[in-house]
Motif scaffolding. Structure first.
Motif, PDB file in Angstrom:
ATOM      1  N   GLY A  16       0.786  -1.229   0.000  1.00 53.59           N
ATOM      2  CA  GLY A  16       0.000   0.000   0.000  1.00 53.59           C
ATOM      3  C   GLY A  16       0.818   1.280   0.000  1.00 53.59           C
ATOM      4  O   GLY A  16       0.267   2.371  -0.013  1.00 53.59           O
ATOM      5  N   SER A  17       2.146   1.146  -0.015  1.00 47.00           N
ATOM      6  CA  SER A  17       2.994   2.346   0.020  1.00 47.00           C
ATOM      7  C   SER A  17       3.153   2.991  -1.358  1.00 47.00           C
ATOM      8  O   SER A  17       3.663   4.101  -1.455  1.00 47.00           O
ATOM      9  N   GLY A 109       6.160   5.668   4.793  1.00 49.27           N
ATOM     10  CA  GLY A 109       4.921   6.274   5.258  1.00 49.27           C
ATOM     11  C   GLY A 109       4.540   5.721   6.612  1.00 49.27           C
ATOM     12  O   GLY A 109       5.038   4.671   7.024  1.00 49.27           O
ATOM     13  N   GLU A 113      -1.138   6.397   7.342  1.00 50.57           N
ATOM     14  CA  GLU A 113      -1.183   6.810   5.928  1.00 50.57           C
ATOM     15  C   GLU A 113      -1.393   5.607   5.017  1.00 50.57           C
ATOM     16  O   GLU A 113      -2.202   5.652   4.078  1.00 50.57           O
ATOM     17  N   VAL A 114      -0.668   4.543   5.292  1.00 51.73           N
ATOM     18  CA  VAL A 114      -0.760   3.360   4.437  1.00 51.73           C
ATOM     19  C   VAL A 114      -2.096   2.662   4.639  1.00 51.73           C
ATOM     20  O   VAL A 114      -2.725   2.214   3.673  1.00 51.73           O
ATOM     21  N   ARG A 117      -4.728   4.205   2.573  1.00 54.98           N
ATOM     22  CA  ARG A 117      -4.610   3.798   1.165  1.00 54.98           C
ATOM     23  C   ARG A 117      -5.174   2.399   0.947  1.00 54.98           C
ATOM     24  O   ARG A 117      -5.867   2.148  -0.037  1.00 54.98           O
ATOM     25  N   GLN A 128      -5.922  -5.676   4.338  1.00 53.06           N
ATOM     26  CA  GLN A 128      -5.380  -4.608   5.171  1.00 53.06           C
ATOM     27  C   GLN A 128      -5.052  -5.102   6.574  1.00 53.06           C
ATOM     28  O   GLN A 128      -4.219  -4.516   7.260  1.00 53.06           O
ATOM     29  N   LEU A 131      -1.321  -5.505   7.411  1.00 49.00           N
ATOM     30  CA  LEU A 131      -0.426  -4.351   7.391  1.00 49.00           C
ATOM     31  C   LEU A 131       0.440  -4.280   8.652  1.00 49.00           C
ATOM     32  O   LEU A 131       1.643  -4.010   8.563  1.00 49.00           O
ATOM     33  N   ILE A 149       5.786   9.106   1.178  1.00 47.15           N
ATOM     34  CA  ILE A 149       4.644   8.772   0.321  1.00 47.15           C
ATOM     35  C   ILE A 149       3.565   9.844   0.310  1.00 47.15           C
ATOM     36  O   ILE A 149       2.616   9.743  -0.464  1.00 47.15           O
TER      37      ILE A 149
END
Length: 166
Positions: A16-17, A109, A113-114, A117, A128, A131, A149
């Motif tokens: 996701g970065s 990031g 933030e990630v 996304r 997710q 993560l 990012i």
């Protein structure tokens, strides 16, 4: 980066970065082929991640060797490869026998933030929920071009290109 020399550039970071987005833009700018490391995972890795289970070092080993072979096959003409490359031991495998021809671009990031996304992303096998395990496994590289990012993709690529010229 010497204009006549070619390199393998690993665009790395957690899921996701922006590795694929940045990798494709960077490859276009350099006229290098782009390869998404996710496309080289064996089926059992994809199934494991899709079921919500994080990969371990053993799961990643063959995948990393495959990406190393891909990199070695493209040293002469250059390549951009998107790959999480979370640990230093993974990066050691990725650059085995070509270490002087490899550069890492670390897309940095925060978890928040990630996660944001990933919540917007559709159609990817990486849930997710995994993560946190990626952030736990992440050992930021010591020798990499580090970019935030938060910037727009083209600005990130421009920053990378300037850093590569130095």
């Amino acid at each position: 980066m010497d204009k006549t020399s070619k390199y393998v550039l690993f665009v790395m970071g957690v899921s996701g970065s922006g590795k694929s987005t940045i990798g494709k833009l960077l490859a276009t700018a350099l006229d290098y082929p782009f390869f998404d490391g996710d496309n080289f995972h064996p089926d059992y890795n994809i199934k494991k991640m899709a079921s919500g289970k994080p990969l371990n070092d053993k799961d990643r080993y063959e995948w990393l060797l495959t990406l190393n072979e891909l990199a070695k096959n493209h040293v002469a003409k250059g390549a951009v490869i998107a790959c999480s490359a979370l640990k230093e031991s993974y990066r050691d495998l990725l650059q085995k026998n070509i270490d002087t021809k490899v550069h890492y671009i670390y897309l940095k990031g925060s978890f928040e933030e990630v996660l944001e996304r990933l919540q917007e992303r559709k159609g990817h096998y990486m849930p997710q929920e995994l993560l946190q395990s990626q952030f736990e496994a992440l050992s930021p590289p010591k020798n990499a071009i580090v970019v935030d990012i938060k910037e727009q993709p083209q600005k990130i690529v421009d920053t990378i290109l300037i850093a590569l010229e130095k």
